[in-house]
Design a protein around this motif. Structure first.
Motif, PDB file in Angstrom:
ATOM      1  N   ALA A  40       0.837  -1.197   0.000  1.00 22.02           N
ATOM      2  CA  ALA A  40       0.000   0.000   0.000  1.00 22.02           C
ATOM      3  C   ALA A  40       0.875   1.251   0.000  1.00 22.02           C
ATOM      4  O   ALA A  40       2.009   1.248   0.501  1.00 22.02           O
ATOM      5  N   ILE A  41       0.324   2.330  -0.572  1.00 20.16           N
ATOM      6  CA  ILE A  41       1.031   3.609  -0.604  1.00 20.16           C
ATOM      7  C   ILE A  41       0.021   4.705  -0.288  1.00 20.16           C
ATOM      8  O   ILE A  41      -1.119   4.677  -0.774  1.00 20.16           O
TER       9      ILE A  41
ATOM     10  N   GLU B 284       2.818   9.738   0.191  1.00 18.81           N
ATOM     11  CA  GLU B 284       3.945   9.030  -0.419  1.00 18.81           C
ATOM     12  C   GLU B 284       3.865   9.066  -1.945  1.00 18.81           C
ATOM     13  O   GLU B 284       4.882   9.277  -2.629  1.00 18.81           O
ATOM     14  N   LEU B 285       2.666   8.894  -2.467  1.00 17.18           N
ATOM     15  CA  LEU B 285       2.495   8.902  -3.923  1.00 17.18           C
ATOM     16  C   LEU B 285       2.803  10.271  -4.503  1.00 17.18           C
ATOM     17  O   LEU B 285       3.491  10.391  -5.523  1.00 17.18           O
ATOM     18  N   TRP B 286       2.308  11.335  -3.843  1.00 15.04           N
ATOM     19  CA  TRP B 286       2.533  12.682  -4.374  1.00 15.04           C
ATOM     20  C   TRP B 286       3.988  13.116  -4.221  1.00 15.04           C
ATOM     21  O   TRP B 286       4.519  13.794  -5.089  1.00 15.04           O
TER      22      TRP B 286
ATOM     23  N   GLY C 207       0.877  -0.470 -12.126  1.00 12.06           N
ATOM     24  CA  GLY C 207       1.642  -0.568 -10.891  1.00 12.06           C
ATOM     25  C   GLY C 207       2.100   0.797 -10.428  1.00 12.06           C
ATOM     26  O   GLY C 207       1.796   1.825 -11.039  1.00 12.06           O
ATOM     27  N   PHE C 208       2.842   0.827  -9.329  1.00 10.76           N
ATOM     28  CA  PHE C 208       3.312   2.098  -8.773  1.00 10.76           C
ATOM     29  C   PHE C 208       4.179   2.894  -9.745  1.00 10.76           C
ATOM     30  O   PHE C 208       4.048   4.127  -9.810  1.00 10.76           O
ATOM     31  N   PRO C 209       5.108   2.262 -10.518  1.00  7.37           N
ATOM     32  CA  PRO C 209       5.892   3.060 -11.468  1.00  7.37           C
ATOM     33  C   PRO C 209       5.009   3.794 -12.484  1.00  7.37           C
ATOM     34  O   PRO C 209       5.278   4.942 -12.821  1.00  7.37           O
TER      35      PRO C 209
END
Length: 351
Positions: A61-62, A66-68, A96-98
């Motif tokens: 999880a993010i 963290e994402l911004w 995905g996250f990337p």
């Protein structure tokens, strides 16, 4: 002999949003939208900083914070590489996250994400980059720099550029402005009640598509929800697999293409028994019409217009004149619209 365009009333009030008003040119528009996608997402990130923004396939999880922070560093890295406002940047990762950091980084940098059809070959990807005039393709390591946010875009400026397949299997760029994208976000959030705290959206389509990005991802992030990865290999997840994996989730049927901002028609669950073949009714300010010799009888090619509908194709004036002429988008889909306003496919794409 020219064929008449027959406008069809929406018929059902359940999906009619009172915030939509008719403006100049007769097109319905949302009132009081943010000026651009970057500003909307930035305000959401500040407001919901400690909520979970995304969960990947492995369960990691993010948070929004963290994402911004990661996406803003990507934006700063893009700035260091000379990427400026309105520059096009191809985003080419699996779900995905990337992908999220790359896409959001491009948006926060004031640039325009170019999203290729997930089935693109390497040769086609090179064509997309060349045709769009992209200054960079992100597909390996992400740029990294001092956190940056450019919030100066205007409503009518280009926000997203989707490359979709044509009937001849070629690729064509669909231009969506900030107004188009923000209108889709408002329409989906209203219809799916994403403003409620704790909303979770399962990403069932590739994020490089209008369904994955404009319909599932952006409305969820805009209102503090959580996106959960499901399909990651460029294909959609069958609805029977979703029901088995997420038995309490709300699955909806609908229709939409990149040219309509990913939305268009939605079938409320309470109408499924009475209209089992229907793909829904218009929502989000979308209006439909029929074109053809039997249009007065409810049969013909479906046309669409509305606040989320694109106005042109990228670098293709001939196709633009053919498909977006007279203020209507010609879908190419043959449908029957019943007396209640429900659209039934004769030959229609379903999302």
């Amino acid at each position: 002999m020219s064929l008449a365009v027959v406008e069809v009333p929406a018929g059902v009030g359940w999906l009619q949003d009172e915030r939509v008003r008719r403006r100049t040119g007769g097109i319905l528009q949302y009132e009081d939208l943010e000026p651009c996608l970057a500003e909307l997402l930035d305000r959401s990130a500040l407001r919901f900083a400690h909520r979970t923004a995304a969960v990947d396939r492995s369960g990691r999880a993010i948070t929004y914070k963290e994402l911004w922070e990661g996406s803003a560093r990507v934006a700063g890295g893009l700035l260091d590489q000379g990427v400026g406002p309105a520059d096009r940047v191809v985003v080419h990762y699996r779900n995905g996250f990337p992908w999220l950091r790359a896409f959001l980084g491009v948006v926060l940098a004031g640039a325009v994400p170019v999203l290729p059809d997930p089935s693109c070959s390497d040769t086609e990807l090179a064509h997309v980059a060349a045709d769009s005039g992209a200054v960079l393709t992100l597909e390996t390591d992400l740029p990294d720099g001092v956190p940056f946010l450019d919030g100066g875009a205007s409503p009518d400026e280009l926000a997203l550029l989707y490359y979709v397949r044509t009937c001849g299997a070629g690729l064509r760029g669909v231009e969506l402005t900030n107004t188009n994208v923000l209108s889709t976000i408002e329409a989906v959030a209203y219809a799916m009640d994403l403003t409620a705290e704790g909303a979770r959206t399962v990403i069932t389509a590739p994020l490089s598509t209008a369904v994955g990005c404009s319909v599932q991802l952006l409305p969820t992030l805009s209102f503090g929800g959580t996106v959960v990865a499901a399909g990651v290999r460029g294909t959609r997840v069958p609805w029977r697999h979703l029901r088995a994996s997420f038995p309490t989730a709300r699955c909806v049927r609908g229709w939409g293409v990149a040219e309509t901002g990913g939305i268009g028609l939605l079938l409320p669950s309470e109408f499924r028994r009475r209209h089992p073949r229907s793909v829904g009714i218009p929502f989000g300010g979308i209006e439909v019409a029929l074109l053809g010799p039997h249009a007065e009888e409810g049969v013909g090619e479906m046309l669409c217009r509305g606040p989320s509908v694109a106005q042109r194709y990228w670098n293709d004036p001939e196709a633009t004149a053919e498909v977006f002429g007279d203020g209507w988008f010609r879908t190419g889909d043959q449908v029957f619209i019943d007396d209640d306003g429900f659209v039934n496919p004769l030959a229609v794409r379903v999302s």
